[in-house]
Scaffold this motif. Sequence first.
Motif, mmCIF file in Angstrom:
data_model
loop_
_atom_site.group_PDB
_atom_site.id
_atom_site.type_symbol
_atom_site.label_atom_id
_atom_site.label_comp_id
_atom_site.label_asym_id
_atom_site.label_seq_id
_atom_site.Cartn_x
_atom_site.Cartn_y
_atom_site.Cartn_z
ATOM 1 N N VAL A 169 9.786 -10.752 -4.004
ATOM 2 C CA VAL A 169 8.970 -11.825 -4.574
ATOM 3 C C VAL A 169 8.041 -11.268 -5.655
ATOM 4 C CG1 VAL A 169 7.308 -13.651 -4.089
ATOM 5 C CG2 VAL A 169 9.065 -13.081 -2.401
ATOM 6 N N GLU A 170 8.078 -11.873 -6.810
ATOM 7 C CA GLU A 170 7.256 -11.403 -7.924
ATOM 8 C C GLU A 170 5.767 -11.496 -7.592
ATOM 9 O OE1 GLU A 170 8.194 -13.599 -11.400
ATOM 10 O OE2 GLU A 170 10.235 -12.807 -11.586
ATOM 11 N N ASN A 171 5.038 -10.428 -7.927
ATOM 12 C CA ASN A 171 3.571 -10.416 -7.828
ATOM 13 C C ASN A 171 3.050 -10.651 -6.411
ATOM 14 O OD1 ASN A 171 3.348 -10.082 -10.684
ATOM 15 N ND2 ASN A 171 3.703 -12.269 -10.927
ATOM 16 N N SER A 172 3.816 -10.245 -5.419
ATOM 17 C CA SER A 172 3.319 -10.354 -4.046
ATOM 18 C C SER A 172 2.472 -9.136 -3.709
ATOM 19 C CB SER A 172 4.482 -10.480 -3.059
ATOM 20 O OG SER A 172 5.348 -9.362 -3.151
ATOM 21 N N ALA A 173 1.572 -9.310 -2.741
ATOM 22 C CA ALA A 173 0.745 -8.202 -2.254
ATOM 23 C C ALA A 173 1.269 -7.771 -0.891
ATOM 24 C CB ALA A 173 -0.706 -8.640 -2.143
ATOM 25 N N PHE A 174 1.111 -6.491 -0.562
ATOM 26 C CA PHE A 174 1.576 -5.962 0.716
ATOM 27 C C PHE A 174 0.394 -5.486 1.550
ATOM 28 C CE2 PHE A 174 5.129 -4.744 -2.254
ATOM 29 C CZ PHE A 174 5.987 -5.756 -1.849
ATOM 30 N N TYR A 175 0.452 -5.760 2.852
ATOM 31 C CA TYR A 175 -0.548 -5.291 3.808
ATOM 32 C C TYR A 175 0.200 -4.598 4.944
ATOM 33 C CZ TYR A 175 -3.510 -8.564 1.257
ATOM 34 O OH TYR A 175 -4.190 -9.231 0.273
ATOM 35 N N TYR A 176 -0.337 -3.462 5.416
ATOM 36 C CA TYR A 176 0.453 -2.682 6.370
ATOM 37 C C TYR A 176 -0.409 -2.028 7.443
ATOM 38 C CZ TYR A 176 -1.117 1.525 3.880
ATOM 39 O OH TYR A 176 -1.877 2.532 3.333
ATOM 40 N N THR A 177 0.262 -1.657 8.535
ATOM 41 C CA THR A 177 -0.354 -0.877 9.613
ATOM 42 C C THR A 177 0.616 0.235 10.007
ATOM 43 O OG1 THR A 177 0.604 -2.234 11.392
ATOM 44 C CG2 THR A 177 -1.542 -2.917 10.512
ATOM 45 N N GLY A 192 -0.398 1.788 -3.662
ATOM 46 C CA GLY A 192 0.288 2.992 -4.111
ATOM 47 C C GLY A 192 1.045 3.591 -2.954
ATOM 48 N N ALA A 193 1.509 4.825 -3.110
ATOM 49 C CA ALA A 193 2.304 5.463 -2.067
ATOM 50 C C ALA A 193 1.507 5.624 -0.771
ATOM 51 C CB ALA A 193 2.795 6.820 -2.550
ATOM 52 N N ILE A 194 2.215 5.462 0.359
ATOM 53 C CA ILE A 194 1.601 5.612 1.682
ATOM 54 C C ILE A 194 1.980 6.991 2.226
ATOM 55 C CG2 ILE A 194 1.479 4.685 4.023
ATOM 56 C CD1 ILE A 194 2.496 2.029 2.855
ATOM 57 N N GLN A 195 0.993 7.726 2.697
ATOM 58 C CA GLN A 195 1.237 9.026 3.314
ATOM 59 C C GLN A 195 1.182 8.852 4.825
ATOM 60 O OE1 GLN A 195 1.860 11.954 1.832
ATOM 61 N NE2 GLN A 195 1.378 11.560 -0.310
ATOM 62 N N ALA A 263 -2.068 13.814 2.968
ATOM 63 C CA ALA A 263 -1.905 12.955 4.138
ATOM 64 C C ALA A 263 -2.763 13.478 5.286
ATOM 65 C CB ALA A 263 -0.444 12.924 4.579
ATOM 66 N N VAL A 264 -3.416 12.559 6.005
ATOM 67 C CA VAL A 264 -4.240 12.945 7.146
ATOM 68 C C VAL A 264 -3.344 13.406 8.284
ATOM 69 C CG1 VAL A 264 -5.876 12.142 8.879
ATOM 70 C CG2 VAL A 264 -6.097 11.368 6.511
ATOM 71 N N ILE A 265 -3.606 14.623 8.784
ATOM 72 C CA ILE A 265 -2.828 15.179 9.893
ATOM 73 C C ILE A 265 -3.536 14.945 11.212
ATOM 74 C CG2 ILE A 265 -1.812 17.283 10.842
ATOM 75 C CD1 ILE A 265 -0.514 16.353 8.265
#
Length: 379
Positions: A169-177, A192-195, A263-265
Amino acid sequence: MISNQPCLRKRVFFLLTVVFFTAGLFFPASVKAGQLTPIQDHYSELISHNQQMINRLLNTGLVTEGQIQSFVIDLETKLSKKMLNQNNFNDIFINTFYGAIMSNPAVRDAVMEAYSEEIDDFLGKGTVPADFAHLMADIKIIVLSSIVVASPSGGTYDCPLTVELNGYVENSAFYYTVDKSKPTTSSKKYDGAIQITGFAETIVLKVIARKDNITSDVASFYYTFSCTGNGIVRGFVYLEKSNPDDPEPEHSGTEVTVKKDGAVINEATSLPNGSYEIGTLPAGSLQIFFNHPGGGWKEEVRSVTIGEGEVVGMPDVLLRIGDMNEDGTIDIFDLLWMASKMGFTPDSPEWAQAEKADVNKDGEIDIFDLLRVAVNFSQ
C-alpha cells in the motif's frame, strides 16, 4: 534593479538548497524500498489459474491479451492506494474491480459481452460471477500477504540481524513489536532498518501497516539465531561528586547497554555500589553505553572485544556532571541552558524540569552551579 539581481540569485539558490537538504532529512530514501507490485509479479500464475475466464473474454474478439494485462496493471494501481485487510477486502475489491473495468473500455465491452447473463446481478446486486470470485480469491491471497513484507522474511541467522520492511500500500506506515505482543499504533514506528538479535530463542517480529485510519492484519516473521553467547562483562560505573568533600553518593540506576553493530544485545542497571554485570554476550567487538537518566550526566561509551565464553573486567567508568542539553558533550551550550534557569528554587513552577541544574543541591540555581559545570568542559 540590476545591482540587486546577484543578491536575488543567491537568495533563490539558498532557498533551493534548504528545500533539498530538508527534504533529505524528512524523507530519507533508505527508509522504504520501491513500490511493490505483487499482482504483476504473479501475473502469469493468475492467467494460468484463471485461463477459463481469460479465454471467455478473448473469445469475444473485443479485447486482446495486452489490453487484459494493462487492465491488471490499472487494477493493481487502484488497489495499492487503499489499506486492505481480511474484513474490508471483498467490498473494496469489488468496487475497485468495477472501477477498473469501467476505465478500460476494451475490457468493459468484453466483460459485458461474455457475462451478459450474469452482469446485471453483478452490477445491481453485487453478486460476483463464479469466474470473478475465483480470480478475487487468488488476488486476495497475493495482496494480503504483501501488505507487509520483511526482508529477510525469517529463518536462522547469525546475530545481530538487520531487517527492512516494505509494503504493497502506497504511503503506509508500519508499527512493530519484537516481544510477541500485538502491535498497535502506540508500538514502535518503523523509520528505517530494524536491528534484532537473540540467543537460543526465536524472535517474532510482528508488524501492522496503517493508512487513512485503517489498520492491516498482523504480519508475523520468525527469526532464530544460530549464534551462541555466554560471554560476560562486569565492572563499576560511578557518579561524580558535586564537591570533593561530599559523602559518597549512591551509584545505582545507571543504565548499562551492550550493543553489537548498533543492535542491543543485553542490558543491566548498576547497583548502589556502582557494580554491574551483563552476560549472554557473543564473541566479537562490542560497545557498552553508560547512561544515567536525569541529573545532566554525560553518557560514556566504551569498546571491548570479547572471546567466546570470556569474562572481561571493564575499567571503572565515571559519569560527569554537566550534559544538561543531552547532546553528548559538556560545553557552553549547557551553561546557556542552565543560565535560562538562574534563580529557580523548589517553589518555581518549572522546578521539576530545571532541578538538574542545581548541581550543588543547595536549593537554588545560581552562578556556583554554572562554575561547577564549567570545570567539566571537554571532559
